[in-house]
Design a protein around this motif. Sequence first.
Motif, PDB file in Angstrom:
ATOM      1  N   ARG A  90      -5.515 144.961  49.893  1.00 49.54           N
ATOM      2  CA  ARG A  90      -6.361 144.880  51.095  1.00 49.54           C
ATOM      3  C   ARG A  90      -7.843 145.004  50.813  1.00 49.54           C
ATOM      4  O   ARG A  90      -8.655 144.735  51.692  1.00 49.54           O
ATOM      5  CB  ARG A  90      -5.960 145.965  52.092  1.00 49.54           C
ATOM      6  CG  ARG A  90      -4.546 145.784  52.569  1.00 49.54           C
ATOM      7  CD  ARG A  90      -4.174 146.838  53.557  1.00 49.54           C
ATOM      8  NE  ARG A  90      -2.737 146.816  53.774  1.00 49.54           N
ATOM      9  CZ  ARG A  90      -2.145 147.367  54.785  1.00 49.54           C
ATOM     10  NH1 ARG A  90      -2.849 148.012  55.687  1.00 49.54           N
ATOM     11  NH2 ARG A  90      -0.848 147.298  54.906  1.00 49.54           N
TER      12      ARG A  90
ATOM     13  N   LEU B  23      -0.984 141.744  60.205  1.00 49.63           N
ATOM     14  CA  LEU B  23      -0.218 140.579  59.774  1.00 49.63           C
ATOM     15  C   LEU B  23      -0.614 139.320  60.549  1.00 49.63           C
ATOM     16  O   LEU B  23      -0.702 138.242  59.965  1.00 49.63           O
ATOM     17  CB  LEU B  23       1.280 140.840  59.909  1.00 49.63           C
ATOM     18  CG  LEU B  23       1.868 141.837  58.909  1.00 49.63           C
ATOM     19  CD1 LEU B  23       3.307 142.171  59.259  1.00 49.63           C
ATOM     20  CD2 LEU B  23       1.756 141.308  57.488  1.00 49.63           C
TER      21      LEU B  23
ATOM     22  N   TYR C 154      -1.798 141.499  51.941  1.00 50.92           N
ATOM     23  CA  TYR C 154      -1.251 142.723  52.524  1.00 50.92           C
ATOM     24  C   TYR C 154      -1.208 143.829  51.469  1.00 50.92           C
ATOM     25  O   TYR C 154      -1.564 144.972  51.742  1.00 50.92           O
ATOM     26  CB  TYR C 154       0.150 142.441  53.077  1.00 50.92           C
ATOM     27  CG  TYR C 154       0.805 143.634  53.715  1.00 50.92           C
ATOM     28  CD1 TYR C 154       0.519 143.980  55.030  1.00 50.92           C
ATOM     29  CD2 TYR C 154       1.717 144.418  53.012  1.00 50.92           C
ATOM     30  CE1 TYR C 154       1.123 145.072  55.630  1.00 50.92           C
ATOM     31  CE2 TYR C 154       2.325 145.508  53.600  1.00 50.92           C
ATOM     32  CZ  TYR C 154       2.024 145.837  54.908  1.00 50.92           C
ATOM     33  OH  TYR C 154       2.616 146.931  55.492  1.00 50.92           O
TER      34      TYR C 154
END
Length: 189
Positions: A162, A34, A159
């Motif tokens: 990917r 993140l 996220y």
Amino acid sequence: MTFIITTPPAVEPVTLDDARAQVRVTSTQEDDLLTRLIETARQHVERTIRRALITQGWRLYLDDWPPGRVVRLPVTPVQSITSVTMFDADGMPLVLNLGDYDLDGISAPARLKVMAGVGASSRMLNGIEIDFTAGYGDAAANVPAPLRQAILLLVAHWYEHREAGIDAATASIPFGFDALIAGYRVPRL
């Protein structure tokens, strides 16, 4: 014209907690990912709209003064000019005085007007360096909310997706991103 970042931002416009909330993750196991996604998303937004979000240092290299001695700076909003330096043929620097130029940091793109009478660099290539500070401010709260939301939208999209792909979900920027940044785009020089 070449420009580089000399001092990266000290903080990001969104926090790790903001990103965790956006992707609905409560553990810290994905924090490294993140964190990378936040930085990459900020850089993508900055490149797309040609704005610095958090205070950062930049250097612009010029071969000579442009016509009219008005230099359009490649990143906005510009907070201040740190220095304007010209180099002679031997590489010796000459730093201009504050009265030798005037900054219009409000325009997009920001402009620097070099006064008449200021000579040209005798170096053939990259003989002028303009160091400046750009960004909305030192804190995330200084960055407009739509731009922070665009970063979170990218973080969540990347996220979830990917790996590169060919379908619309993985090959494109998420729906709504362009609407969030539309009012902040700076025209190309």
